[in-house]
Structures are given as structure tokens and as C-alpha cells.
Design a protein around this motif. Structure first.
Motif, short mmCIF file in Angstrom:
data_model
loop_
_atom_site.label_atom_id
_atom_site.label_comp_id
_atom_site.label_asym_id
_atom_site.label_seq_id
_atom_site.Cartn_x
_atom_site.Cartn_y
_atom_site.Cartn_z
N MET A 1 -12.07 19.45 -11.95
CA MET A 1 -11.01 18.70 -11.60
C MET A 1 -10.31 18.70 -10.35
N ARG A 2 -9.84 17.56 -9.82
CA ARG A 2 -9.32 17.41 -8.38
C ARG A 2 -7.71 16.57 -8.70
N LEU A 3 -6.96 17.62 -8.25
CA LEU A 3 -5.55 16.74 -8.30
C LEU A 3 -4.94 16.31 -6.76
N ILE A 4 -4.34 15.40 -6.77
CA ILE A 4 -3.78 15.03 -5.57
C ILE A 4 -2.10 14.51 -5.63
N ASN A 5 -1.34 14.66 -4.81
CA ASN A 5 -0.14 14.32 -4.75
C ASN A 5 0.08 13.04 -3.82
N LEU A 6 0.54 12.08 -4.50
CA LEU A 6 0.58 10.62 -3.90
C LEU A 6 2.02 10.21 -3.79
N ASP A 7 2.73 10.20 -2.78
CA ASP A 7 4.20 9.81 -3.06
C ASP A 7 5.15 10.54 -3.74
N VAL B 1 -7.61 7.08 -8.67
CA VAL B 1 -6.70 8.20 -9.11
C VAL B 1 -5.97 7.45 -10.51
N VAL B 2 -5.37 8.57 -11.19
CA VAL B 2 -4.75 8.30 -12.42
C VAL B 2 -3.47 9.01 -12.19
N ASP B 3 -2.24 8.39 -12.53
CA ASP B 3 -1.01 8.80 -12.62
C ASP B 3 -0.92 9.60 -13.89
N ILE B 4 -0.62 11.09 -14.02
CA ILE B 4 -0.61 11.80 -14.82
C ILE B 4 0.51 11.52 -16.05
N ALA C 1 -5.96 2.41 -7.30
CA ALA C 1 -6.56 2.38 -6.18
C ALA C 1 -5.88 3.78 -5.47
N ARG C 2 -6.51 4.54 -4.49
CA ARG C 2 -5.88 5.88 -3.84
C ARG C 2 -5.16 5.17 -2.84
N VAL C 3 -3.73 5.03 -3.14
CA VAL C 3 -2.81 4.54 -2.01
C VAL C 3 -1.43 5.19 -2.24
N GLY C 4 -0.89 5.66 -1.07
CA GLY C 4 0.22 6.35 -1.14
C GLY C 4 0.15 7.60 0.04
N THR C 5 1.42 8.19 0.23
CA THR C 5 1.16 9.26 1.39
C THR C 5 0.95 10.50 0.66
N ILE C 6 -0.11 11.41 0.89
CA ILE C 6 -0.77 12.60 0.39
C ILE C 6 0.37 13.65 0.58
N GLY C 7 0.92 14.18 -0.22
CA GLY C 7 1.67 15.53 -0.13
C GLY C 7 0.74 16.70 -0.45
N SER C 8 1.70 17.87 -0.28
CA SER C 8 0.84 19.06 -0.96
C SER C 8 0.86 19.32 -2.21
N THR D 1 3.83 21.15 3.86
CA THR D 1 3.76 19.86 4.17
C THR D 1 2.59 19.41 3.43
N GLY D 2 2.44 17.89 3.33
CA GLY D 2 1.26 17.34 3.16
C GLY D 2 0.20 17.51 4.56
N PRO D 3 -0.96 17.08 4.23
CA PRO D 3 -1.98 17.20 5.49
C PRO D 3 -1.95 15.90 6.27
N SER D 4 -0.95 15.06 6.04
CA SER D 4 -1.05 13.63 6.88
C SER D 4 0.14 13.62 7.91
N GLU D 5 0.90 14.77 7.79
CA GLU D 5 2.25 14.51 8.76
C GLU D 5 1.90 14.86 10.06
#
Length: 292
Positions: free
Chosen positions: A1-7, A18-21, A57-64, A105-109
């Protein structure tokens, strides 16, 4: 399983997006990425048994994936070659310090470089899924939610200035603890104790190692920490960096505005940070001048 913080919302990563949990679970689990760890076992069971979920779709700012842990631990001198390049002997016990939560922070800042000498340190990051005290070493991985990619960015002048080191402050400037892009559970990895990791600056390899070279592997660190403090779900552990940091080079080398730093762990993920000039820090500059 992989989780991601989007916005600021936790999502499950699928092969199609991605699925909004929170939405998929009908609010059984909230959108806050940090909250999922407090219900980790229930969440894992839901994710395992949930009916097929419709991805977006995997759209948004990636946070930690763990943006506000109660505790952040870091480990120094946890690779032989890094201890050697630092001019220090191999430690007999884990060397523990902390990074303050406000640095995560997330990885994109883009990171604003403070005055001084900013160094890079690729690290495997562990996020706890269960807490406790006196966690047995042979069961420690069972308490882990997953792992991610991290950088322990370090301003060396402040770190070494004064009559005693300032590790925690020097490693906690804004953006100095990027984690991401995903949290990866252990079942996704062939061997969580042997992962390839590395860093590149402007395409040049500066660090490369395997986590099997850790002096104190993850289970040892968890057992050691929990023998003194209580660990909580969602706590973060930066497990240490291999050789190749800027301070250990001859001549020394540090990050400058315009640099691009790629950080990766094979099978876990990668991210690239960019750096720009930040505000002056007269106190740090004065301390550095005094040392020289």
C-alpha cells in the motif's frame, strides 16, 4: 500500500491514480494525513477489504505523509563511512537528536537557504503505526506504518557554533525536513532492511549506499528509543545518512542558490528540491566568523 498527501488530504495510491480516503470511507477516516496513524490497524483492514475504489487523477501539491508528528527523532553517525568522514569513531550506541516539527515539509517546496553552510543528508524515514514503550527488537517492524524518503538538511555553521553543538536548531530551518512523496508499507518492499538510497546534485552523484549498511538497523533504533521514551503512532524517525555529505569533502562543498538536489530510495520513491537565496542571518555569520 502507498499513501500520498495531496493538498493536505490523505490519498491511497492505485495503479490508475489516487483515491481520497475520507470520501471513499464515507468519513470513517478523516482527510488529515496525520490522523490515519492513530487508527492504523483499522485503516489497514479497511484498505484491504474495501470494495474496488474509483481512482481520480493524481493532481495537487504533495505534502509530507506525516506532516505533524508528535515526535521527530534523528540518528547521527549511523553508517561507518559517514562516521569516518566526520573524523569520529563508530558509536557504541545510537546517537539521537531531534528535528523540530516546523521544519517538516513535502518534497516539492523550494527551500530558502539561510546564511551559513547548508549540507545534504539522504535518509530512510520511518513512520510509526503503533506506539508503546520497551518495544522488542524482534517485533519492531510490526509497529511501523511504513517508510518514506527524507533529507536531513543541515546548516553546519550553526550546528557547530558555540560551546556545545546545536544539532536540533541547525537541522530545523524551514523546509529542512522534507519527507515524501509517498508512505510505502513494508509489504511493498522485498526487504525493508536492505534498500538502495542516494542523492545527486545537478546530476552528479554525491551519496550512494544501502540501508543494510546501517550500524543500528531500524528494529534496533525502535527498541533503543522506546526503552527511554514512549513512541506514538505517526512519530517520525530519520535513520541516518551515509558518506558523501558536503562537510566531509575536501574541499568542503555546500548547497547554493540554483542547485537541484535529487533524493531517492529505490522502491520507495524520489524527489527533487530546488534552492534559492534566503534572508541573512547576522548572528550565524558572526558565529561562523568567530570559529574561523
Amino acid at each position: 500500500m502507498r499513501l500520498i498527501n495531496l493538498d493536505g488530504r490523505i490519498h491511497l495510491v492505485t495503479g490508475d491514480g489516487v483515491v481520497d480516503i475520507a470520501k471513499a470511507s464515507e468519513q470513517r477516516f478523516g482527510p488529515d494525513p496525520q490522523d490515519v496513524y492513530a487508527q492504523w490497524e483499522a485503516f489497514r483492514e479497511w484498505a484491504r477489504t474495501a470494495t474496488p475504489l474509483e481512482p481520480s487523477a493524481r493532481v495537487g501539491t504533495i505534502g509530507s505523509p506525516a506532516p505533524l508528528p508528535r515526535q521527530v527523532f534523528a540518528v547521527g553517525l549511523n553508517y561507518d563511512d559517514h562516521a569516518t568522514e566526520a573524523g569520529l569513531t563508530k558509536p557504541e550506541h545510537p546517537v539521537i537528536f531531534t528535528k523540530f516539527v516546523s521544519s517538516i515539509t513535502g518534497p516539492s517546496e523550494t527551500v530558502r537557504l539561510p546564511a551559513g553552510s547548508v549540507d545534504w543528508e539522504v535518509e530512510l524515514v520511518v513512520v510509526m503505526g503503533r506506539g508503546g514503550r520497551n518495544i522488542p527488537q524482534d517485533r519492531a517492524w510490526d509497529f511501523v506504518a511504513g517508510v518514506s524518503v527524507g533529507q536531513d538538511l543541515s546548516e553546519r555553521d550553526l550546528q557547530l557554533a558555540g560551546p556545545a553543538p546545536q544539532f536540533s536548531l541547525a537541522k530545523s530551518h524551514a523546509g529542512f525536513s522534507p519527507i515524501g512523496p509517498e508512505l510505502v508499507t513494508l509489504d511493498e518492499l522485498p526487504d525493508p532492511d536492505d534498500l538502495e538510497l542516494g542523492a545527486e546534485i545537478n546530476g552528479e552523484t554525491v551519496q550512494h549506499a544501502r540501508t543494510s549498511q546501517l550500524i543500528f538497523p531500524v528494529p534496533v533504533l525502535i527498541a533503543y528509543l522506546s526503552a527511554t521514551v514512549e513512541l506514538y503512532p505517526g512519530d517520525v524517525i530519520f535513520t541516518g545518512t551515509p558518506s558523501g555529505v558536503g562537510m566531509g569533502r575536501t574541499p568542503q562543498r555546500f548547497l547554493t542558490p540554483g542547485d537541484e538536489l535529487r533524493t531517492y530510495i529505490t522502491g520507495v520513491g524520489e524527489f527533487t528540491q530546488r534552492f534559492k537565496a534566503g534572508p541573512d542571518r547576522d548572528d550565524v555569520s558572526t558565529a561562523a566568523a568567530a570559529r574561523s
